[in-house]
Design an enzyme around this catalytic site. Structure first.
Site, PDB file in Angstrom:
ATOM      1  N   GLU A   1      -1.661  -1.392  46.191  1.00 23.11           N
ATOM      2  CA  GLU A   1      -1.583  -2.602  47.024  1.00 23.11           C
ATOM      3  C   GLU A   1      -2.691  -3.579  46.635  1.00 23.11           C
ATOM      4  O   GLU A   1      -3.571  -3.937  47.430  1.00 23.11           O
ATOM      5  CB  GLU A   1      -1.606  -2.187  48.505  1.00 23.11           C
ATOM      6  CG  GLU A   1      -0.365  -1.351  48.845  1.00 23.11           C
ATOM      7  CD  GLU A   1      -0.437  -0.601  50.175  1.00 23.11           C
ATOM      8  OE1 GLU A   1      -1.331  -0.898  50.986  1.00 23.11           O
ATOM      9  OE2 GLU A   1       0.410   0.291  50.388  1.00 23.11           O
TER      10      GLU A   1
ATOM     11  N   HIS B   1      -3.352  -3.772  53.995  1.00 26.09           N
ATOM     12  CA  HIS B   1      -2.293  -3.158  53.181  1.00 26.09           C
ATOM     13  C   HIS B   1      -1.278  -4.231  52.778  1.00 26.09           C
ATOM     14  O   HIS B   1      -1.311  -5.358  53.256  1.00 26.09           O
ATOM     15  CB  HIS B   1      -1.539  -2.096  53.995  1.00 26.09           C
ATOM     16  CG  HIS B   1      -2.316  -0.860  54.295  1.00 26.09           C
ATOM     17  ND1 HIS B   1      -2.045   0.356  53.730  1.00 26.09           N
ATOM     18  CD2 HIS B   1      -3.380  -0.660  55.117  1.00 26.09           C
ATOM     19  CE1 HIS B   1      -2.891   1.268  54.187  1.00 26.09           C
ATOM     20  NE2 HIS B   1      -3.708   0.680  55.037  1.00 26.09           N
TER      21      HIS B   1
ATOM     22  N   GLU C   1      -0.099  -5.740  57.114  1.00 26.46           N
ATOM     23  CA  GLU C   1       0.788  -5.603  55.968  1.00 26.46           C
ATOM     24  C   GLU C   1       0.978  -7.041  55.484  1.00 26.46           C
ATOM     25  O   GLU C   1       1.587  -7.856  56.166  1.00 26.46           O
ATOM     26  CB  GLU C   1       2.133  -4.980  56.358  1.00 26.46           C
ATOM     27  CG  GLU C   1       2.059  -3.536  56.814  1.00 26.46           C
ATOM     28  CD  GLU C   1       1.766  -2.540  55.698  1.00 26.46           C
ATOM     29  OE1 GLU C   1       1.829  -2.938  54.511  1.00 26.46           O
ATOM     30  OE2 GLU C   1       1.476  -1.368  55.998  1.00 26.46           O
TER      31      GLU C   1
HETATM   32  O1  0X9 Z   1       2.619   4.025  55.188  1.00 30.77           O
HETATM   33  C1  0X9 Z   1       1.591   3.397  55.443  1.00 30.77           C
HETATM   34  O2  0X9 Z   1       0.478   3.912  55.440  1.00 30.77           O
HETATM   35  C2  0X9 Z   1       1.677   1.921  55.760  1.00 30.77           C
HETATM   36  N1  0X9 Z   1       2.642   1.230  54.940  1.00 30.77           N
HETATM   37  S1  0X9 Z   1       2.292   0.992  53.370  1.00 30.77           S
HETATM   38  O3  0X9 Z   1       3.428   0.350  52.767  1.00 30.77           O
HETATM   39  N2  0X9 Z   1       1.080  -0.013  53.235  1.00 30.77           N
HETATM   40  O4  0X9 Z   1       1.951   2.232  52.778  1.00 30.77           O
HETATM   41  C3  0X9 Z   1       2.106   1.809  57.171  1.00 30.77           C
HETATM   42  C4  0X9 Z   1       1.052   2.339  58.075  1.00 30.77           C
HETATM   43  C5  0X9 Z   1       0.684   1.369  59.066  1.00 30.77           C
HETATM   44  N3  0X9 Z   1       0.384   0.158  58.397  1.00 30.77           N
HETATM   45  C6  0X9 Z   1      -0.869  -0.182  58.150  1.00 30.77           C
HETATM   46  N4  0X9 Z   1      -1.855   0.561  58.558  1.00 30.77           N
HETATM   47  N5  0X9 Z   1      -1.028  -1.295  57.508  1.00 30.77           N
HETATM   48 ZN    ZN Z   2      -0.621   0.715  52.376  1.00 33.66          ZN
END
Ligand code: 0X9
Ligand code: ZN
Length: 371
Positions: free
Chosen positions: A81, A207, A281
């Protein structure tokens, strides 16, 4: 307004993604430019012995002056990311470049201790530059079970770690939670930094991608005890993003807005540390948006991110922290009573010129409200 460098004709650092060495170089460049404001320090080392670097940005603080509330901004737990690093570094640059020139930024740097950890996952980030652009996890070496490499750092934090469907026990999975909470040096370093920073009051874990402002919880769909305040702040952040150029971010708890996540950073910072913890995000259509999308992402989220500093500067002071250890506790009361009994002018709490009963009353009142 972070464009002073551009006005001076310097190349735009945000025109393209930056490999690990260039991020570290930029941190050092900021420190060299403003050694009075910027301090780089190491919070731990990775499996492959890379340093995990943090950067503190705050105005010089006189000995004995009150602690400042701290805001922690970290990026790239997930190695691929890349845009999160660029967006985070833009916030740091905006504080450094505008300090002393713009009263809004000057005030934020005077009243808040800003901590940046631009690359939480240095091994993974390096791997995405050399081997696999779409690597997500850290580089915990084999032998993990089945010889699989890597733990999802955003499933390895210690609040309700491993609970329910929010993480995987399979070492081959991209959401592998690891063998135990904080098994990874990267999450352990962040935890230890948080424990050593009692003045920490707000956090944002950046993220990509989905255009969201997220807050607790990730492990359950139940509302957190502070859901109302989180919603107010989250809505204001999304409003500021929208005001910039119309982009619409959705706002809400992780579990109900994206999906169940257990062992995520946001749940730890809020649930274990009592910190106002958010996560973006960012905008984009993939984990590899074109470099032309760096500046729009950075510019449109800047004032939303800075809201966290405005919030903690107004809400948290450490006036009743008499012994200046950045916590309000019994020792402060004890120390105040001693100063007061000795007639020490430091016990003139209401600054009236006399240490008298009103000082004692004001101190106790303040202490009760602040603890
Ligand atoms: O899976 C995750 O950890 C996050 N999505 S990602 O595509 N960035 O991997 C979602 C988790 C909750 N989102 C964040 N903490 N930003
Ligand atoms: Zn992430």
């Amino acid at each position: 307004r972070a464009l002073a460098a551009l006005a001076r004709g310097e190349p735009d650092w945000w025109a393209d993604y930056k490999p690990p060495e260039a991020v570290i170089d930029k941190m050092h460049e900021m420190q060299a430019r403003r050694p009075d404001l910027v301090e780089i320090f190491e919070i731990g080392r990775t499996w492959q012995d890379r340093p995990i670097l943090a950067m503190r940005i705050t105005a010089p603080r006189a000995d004995g002056s009150p602690c400042r509330p701290a805001v922690l901004l970290n990026s790239v737990q997930h190695a691929r990311e890349w845009i999160s690093v660029m967006v985070n570094m833009w916030v740091a640059e905006s504080l450094v470049a505008n300090y002393g020139a713009d009263p809004y930024y000057t005030d934020l740097v005077d009243r808040v201790e800003w901590i940046f950890v631009p690359v939480v996952n240095p091994d993974g980030y390096a791997f995405t530059w050399t081997n696999n652009r779409y690597w997500r996890k850290n580089r915990r070496p084999a032998p993990t079970p089945n010889g699989r490499i890597g733990v999802d750092l955003n499933r390895n934090w210690g609040h309700m770690w491993g609970f329910g469907s929010g993480a995987s026990t399979n070492p081959g999975s991209d959401t592998y939670m690891g063998p135990s909470a904080f098994s990874e040096p990267e999450t352990a370093a962040m935890r230890d930094f948080a424990l050593a920073t009692p003045q920490l009051r707000a956090h944002n874990d950046m993220h990509s991608y989905s255009e969201m402002v997220l807050f607790p919880w990730g492990w359950t769909g139940l509302a957190s005890p502070d859901h109302g305040t989180f919603s107010l702040l989250g809505d204001e952040m999304a409003d500021r993003i929208r005001d910039y150029r119309g982009r619409s971010y959705s706002v809400g708890p992780i579990y109900t807005t994206i999906y169940p996540v257990s062992g995520g950073s946001v749940d730890y910072f809020y649930g274990d540390r009592g910190v106002w913890s958010f996560s973006y995000e960012l905008y984009g259509n993939s984990f590899n948006p074109s470099p032309a999308q760096i500046r729009p992402n950075a510019e449109e989220t800047l004032s939303a991110t800075l809201l966290l500093g405005e919030f903690v500067a107004d809400r948290y002071t450490f006036r009743a922290d008499v012994n200046r250890d950045c916590v309000h506790n019994f020792y402060d009361v004890r120390d105040f009573i001693r100063l007061y009994g000795e007639g020490d002018p430091a016990a003139d709490y209401d600054a009236s010129g006399a240490a008298d009963f009103l000082d004692f009353a004001a101190f106790i009142q303040d202490f009760i409200e602040r603890r």
